[in-house]
Write a protein that holds these residues in place. Structure first.
Motif, short mmCIF file in Angstrom:
data_model
loop_
_atom_site.label_atom_id
_atom_site.label_comp_id
_atom_site.label_asym_id
_atom_site.label_seq_id
_atom_site.Cartn_x
_atom_site.Cartn_y
_atom_site.Cartn_z
N GLY A 165 -25.22 13.04 -39.04
CA GLY A 165 -26.15 13.64 -38.09
C GLY A 165 -27.50 12.93 -38.05
N CYS A 166 -27.81 12.11 -39.03
CA CYS A 166 -29.07 11.36 -39.02
C CYS A 166 -28.97 10.22 -38.01
N MET A 167 -30.12 9.81 -37.52
CA MET A 167 -30.14 8.78 -36.49
C MET A 167 -30.98 7.60 -36.95
N LEU A 168 -30.44 6.41 -36.81
CA LEU A 168 -31.16 5.18 -37.09
C LEU A 168 -31.37 4.46 -35.77
N CYS A 169 -32.63 4.16 -35.43
CA CYS A 169 -32.89 3.47 -34.17
C CYS A 169 -34.17 2.65 -34.29
N ASN B 210 -29.82 34.54 -33.15
CA ASN B 210 -29.60 33.26 -33.82
C ASN B 210 -28.25 32.66 -33.47
N TYR B 211 -28.23 31.34 -33.31
CA TYR B 211 -27.01 30.58 -33.00
C TYR B 211 -27.03 29.30 -33.82
N PHE B 212 -25.94 28.58 -33.78
CA PHE B 212 -25.93 27.19 -34.24
C PHE B 212 -26.09 26.34 -33.00
N LEU B 213 -26.95 25.33 -33.07
CA LEU B 213 -27.12 24.38 -31.98
C LEU B 213 -26.45 23.08 -32.42
N LYS B 214 -25.53 22.58 -31.60
CA LYS B 214 -24.85 21.31 -31.90
C LYS B 214 -25.26 20.29 -30.85
N LEU B 215 -25.90 19.24 -31.33
CA LEU B 215 -26.35 18.14 -30.48
C LEU B 215 -25.84 16.87 -31.13
N GLY B 216 -24.89 16.21 -30.49
CA GLY B 216 -24.25 15.06 -31.10
C GLY B 216 -23.47 15.51 -32.32
N THR B 217 -23.72 14.90 -33.46
CA THR B 217 -23.04 15.31 -34.69
C THR B 217 -23.91 16.24 -35.53
N LYS B 218 -25.11 16.52 -35.09
CA LYS B 218 -26.04 17.37 -35.84
C LYS B 218 -25.86 18.82 -35.45
N MET B 219 -25.75 19.71 -36.45
CA MET B 219 -25.66 21.14 -36.19
C MET B 219 -26.74 21.84 -37.02
N VAL B 220 -27.60 22.61 -36.33
CA VAL B 220 -28.71 23.30 -37.01
C VAL B 220 -28.78 24.74 -36.51
N PRO B 221 -29.26 25.66 -37.34
CA PRO B 221 -29.54 27.01 -36.87
C PRO B 221 -30.65 26.97 -35.82
N ALA B 222 -30.51 27.78 -34.79
CA ALA B 222 -31.49 27.82 -33.71
C ALA B 222 -31.57 29.21 -33.12
#
Length: 159
Positions: free
Chosen positions: A14-18, A46-58
């Motif tokens: 989930g980390c991004m290198l750019c 509360n939900y889980f937010l999935k953006l790309g491979t990253k999933m975080v509570p939101a």
């Protein structure tokens, strides 16, 4: 894929290198949501937010308005039902890397997942980052400037 870095950095899924890319790193943003859940959306859940491979509570902080699909107008509301579209502010528990959907489709689209049922509740696109901390001005303040010193406060609490 294996990557070897020349310095020790904590990098995980989930980390991004750019390099030389103008992406947002923030916890809050405004989005357009398509609500797909049978249960209504109310601000504060509360939900889980999935953006790309990253999933975080939101959490959906507030619903700004919903879109009347027949008229194209904005309608004030505090809840959203299945198949309705709305503009919402979302806050994540951790900082995430994202971009506006119009600039980057993969980093501008996300899904909200119900934390109990694990079902997809909504899909959304990011309109822009919310930079509320940029609106703050920090000032040095002394407690004595309000006429109350720490000693005075301690005396009041003990007596």
């Amino acid at each position: 894929v294996t990557i070897q870095l020349d310095t020790e950095i904590d990098v995980s899924r989930g980390c991004m290198l750019c390099k030389d890319v103008n992406l947002h790193t923030n916890k809050m943003f405004t989005s357009t949501l398509l609500w797909m859940d049978d249960n209504k959306l109310v601000a504060g859940k509360n939900y889980f937010l999935k953006l790309g491979t990253k999933m975080v509570p939101a959490v959906v902080m507030n619903i700004k308005y919903k879109v009347d699909v027949n008229e194209g107008t904005h309608v004030q509301t505090d809840k959203l039902y299945k198949n309705e579209i709305a503009c919402c502010d979302i806050a994540c528990s951790d900082t995430i890397v994202f971009d506006e959907f119009k600039h980057h489709k993969e980093l501008g689209g996300f899904v909200l997942i119900d934390r109990i049922t694990n079902m997809t509740s909504a899909c959304g696109v990011i309109m822009h980052a919310l930079r509320r901390t940029d609106n703050l001005t920090w000032h040095e303040m002394l407690q004595e400037s309000f006429g109350h010193s720490r000693r005075d406060r301690n005396l009041r609490q003990s007596g």
